[in-house]
Scaffold this active site. Structure first.
Site, PDB file in Angstrom:
ATOM      1  N   PRO A  83       0.811  -1.268  -0.075  1.00 35.05           N
ATOM      2  CA  PRO A  83      -0.053   0.032   0.133  1.00 35.05           C
ATOM      3  C   PRO A  83       0.833   1.341   0.181  1.00 35.05           C
ATOM      4  O   PRO A  83       2.127   1.219   0.564  1.00 35.05           O
ATOM      5  CB  PRO A  83      -0.808  -0.206   1.555  1.00 35.05           C
ATOM      6  CG  PRO A  83      -0.759  -1.427   1.803  1.00 35.05           C
ATOM      7  CD  PRO A  83       0.732  -1.922   1.209  1.00 35.05           C
ATOM      8  N   LYS A  84       0.481   2.325  -0.627  1.00 34.77           N
ATOM      9  CA  LYS A  84       1.009   3.448  -0.588  1.00 34.77           C
ATOM     10  C   LYS A  84       0.689   4.771   0.400  1.00 34.77           C
ATOM     11  O   LYS A  84      -0.344   4.985   0.404  1.00 34.77           O
ATOM     12  CB  LYS A  84       1.073   4.271  -1.710  1.00 34.77           C
ATOM     13  CG  LYS A  84       1.740   5.519  -1.904  1.00 34.77           C
ATOM     14  CD  LYS A  84       1.774   6.260  -3.214  1.00 34.77           C
ATOM     15  CE  LYS A  84       2.617   7.257  -3.386  1.00 34.77           C
ATOM     16  NZ  LYS A  84       2.586   8.440  -2.235  1.00 34.77           N
ATOM     17  N   TRP A  85       1.284   4.593   1.478  1.00 39.16           N
ATOM     18  CA  TRP A  85       0.922   5.470   2.761  1.00 39.16           C
ATOM     19  C   TRP A  85       1.094   6.749   2.740  1.00 39.16           C
ATOM     20  O   TRP A  85       2.054   7.384   1.948  1.00 39.16           O
ATOM     21  CB  TRP A  85       1.697   4.838   3.835  1.00 39.16           C
ATOM     22  CG  TRP A  85       1.533   3.565   4.010  1.00 39.16           C
ATOM     23  CD1 TRP A  85       2.460   2.507   3.708  1.00 39.16           C
ATOM     24  CD2 TRP A  85       0.559   2.996   5.119  1.00 39.16           C
ATOM     25  NE1 TRP A  85       2.085   1.210   4.251  1.00 39.16           N
ATOM     26  CE2 TRP A  85       0.903   1.425   4.990  1.00 39.16           C
ATOM     27  CE3 TRP A  85      -0.280   3.402   5.929  1.00 39.16           C
ATOM     28  CZ2 TRP A  85      -0.035   0.681   5.845  1.00 39.16           C
ATOM     29  CZ3 TRP A  85      -1.208   2.528   6.412  1.00 39.16           C
ATOM     30  CH2 TRP A  85      -1.089   1.047   6.576  1.00 39.16           C
ATOM     31  N   ASP A 112      -2.886   6.127  -0.584  1.00 37.29           N
ATOM     32  CA  ASP A 112      -2.613   6.981  -1.834  1.00 37.29           C
ATOM     33  C   ASP A 112      -3.075   6.154  -2.955  1.00 37.29           C
ATOM     34  O   ASP A 112      -3.036   6.390  -3.993  1.00 37.29           O
ATOM     35  CB  ASP A 112      -1.363   7.515  -1.911  1.00 37.29           C
ATOM     36  CG  ASP A 112      -1.337   8.794  -1.381  1.00 37.29           C
ATOM     37  OD1 ASP A 112      -2.536   9.293  -1.241  1.00 37.29           O
ATOM     38  OD2 ASP A 112      -0.329   9.582  -1.108  1.00 37.29           O
ATOM     39  N   GLY A 113      -2.459   4.641  -2.839  1.00 32.90           N
ATOM     40  CA  GLY A 113      -2.488   3.765  -4.058  1.00 32.90           C
ATOM     41  C   GLY A 113      -1.923   2.517  -3.719  1.00 32.90           C
ATOM     42  O   GLY A 113      -1.801   2.181  -2.658  1.00 32.90           O
TER      43      GLY A 113
END
Length: 357
Positions: A28-30, A175-176
């Site tokens: 996951p994009k934190w 975020d993505g």
């Protein structure tokens, strides 16, 4: 402090892709402050993306590093602030306060967490030259007993799982997805990872503009608005990435729409004298920042690209897509926006939750 990798270090970076690539490790994009933690016994330093230390702003993470991390290590990750409604980047920004007393108070009221996702050094070993698959395995072992403030990010090599994360985790404020080649060595300040972020469009009312720093005949940014359910126009963000020729073209194009603050829904500067209306300022982030703007009649609609919302505003600066002369400005409401499925942070990382008071 004597570590195999010494501060300052610029974090390894990522470049954007439109789709999640196959054959990689996914995370996951934190959405927080990128930080590298350096620990050598009782010495702890938290570095930032611009290599400036964040240590003084997060005393609770200094204590957490001593309690939860290996005695000697260098770990890359993200400082985040969890709430009951997902990650709160705005509250995280408030942690960067110059007063030590305020820093201590915020550390108690809104304690930060650290999401670890890469290992640069452990003990006397420098891991930066090793492939990511090996670094990840060593990181998992090193953080087996971490918590409650330091967490290991989830990771998978399954593309379907990564696509599911991309679709679901946005509801928790992420975020993505980040993709890392399994054989990737750690390369500071190089864009050798990949990121896929959410991209959406919205039709917004252009309610005003700010001038560009180059002079009085060029647009710096356009102020965007959306109508609330009660019919009031909320400020949702700006667009400002234009070539210089376009900035001057926009200035001339918008002059017929220039109006007065009287009767404008954003008459924030009504208390300022007439000569100062165009230079009304004041920012809670930067007292010297000029927040003046020129009000426009609410007749123009622009389609913008954005990644996600934070509260009622665009999280990042939106991007110009196209003008929408076919749209009625009053039709530009919040109802058009996608609503991510709500997702609990603790379902992504166990123990990652807002403090209970």
């Amino acid at each position: 402090m004597q570590l195999p990798v010494m501060p300052p270090v610029s974090p390894m970076l990522s470049k954007s892709l439109a789709e999640i690539p196959a054959g990689m490790s996914y995370e996951p994009k934190w959405d927080g402050f990128r930080s590298i933690c350096f620990r050598d016994g009782d010495e702890v330093e938290w570095g930032s993306r611009n290599e400036r230390p964040l240590t003084r702003y997060f005393p609770e993470l200094v204590a957490a590093a001593k309690a939860e991390l290996p005695q000697r290590c260098v770990i890359d990750g993200e400082i985040v602030l969890p709430t009951d409604n997902g990650l709160d980047f705005e509250a995280l920004q408030l942690r960067l306060h110059p007063a030590a007393s305020r820093v201590r108070l915020l550390a108690e009221q809104t304690p930060a967490h650290f999401i670890a996702f890469d290992l640069l050094a452990l003990g006397d070993e420098d891991y930066t030259g090793r492939p990511f698959a090996e670094r990840r395995a060593a990181l998992v072992d090193a953080l087996a007993d971490c918590g409650p403030s330091i967490h290991l990010t989830p990771a998978t090599t399954n593309l379907t799982t990564a696509q599911q994360w991309f679709a679901e985790f946005e509801g928790a404020g992420l975020d993505g997805v980040v993709a890392k080649p399994l054989d990737l060595t750690y390369q500071p300040d190089k864009r050798v990872m990949f990121k896929v972020k959410h991209q959406r469009t919205a039709d917004c009312v252009v309610a005003g503009y700010r001038l560009h720093k180059s002079g009085p005949d060029a647009i710096g940014s356009l102020l965007l608005g959306l109508y609330d359910d009660d019919g009031s126009l909320a400020s949702v963000g700006v667009i400002g990435a234009f070539p210089m020729a376009k900035r001057r073209e926009l200035f001339a194009e918008l002059q017929p729409l220039v109006t007065e603050f009287e009767g404008h829904p954003w008459n924030w500067a009504a208390h300022v004298d007439a000569d100062a209306l165009r230079r009304y300022g004041g920012s809670r982030w930067n007292a010297g920042k000029d927040l003046s703007f020129v009000p426009l009649r609410l007749e123009r609609v622009v389609e913008v690209r954005y990644d996600h919302m934070e509260g009622e505003r665009f999280r990042h600066t939106a991007q110009f897509n196209r003008w929408r002369p076919d749209r009625d400005p009053r039709s530009c409401t919040y109802a058009q926006l996608d609503q991510p499925v709500t997702f609990e942070l603790s379902d992504i990382v166990p123990g990652l939750r807002a403090p209970r008071v």
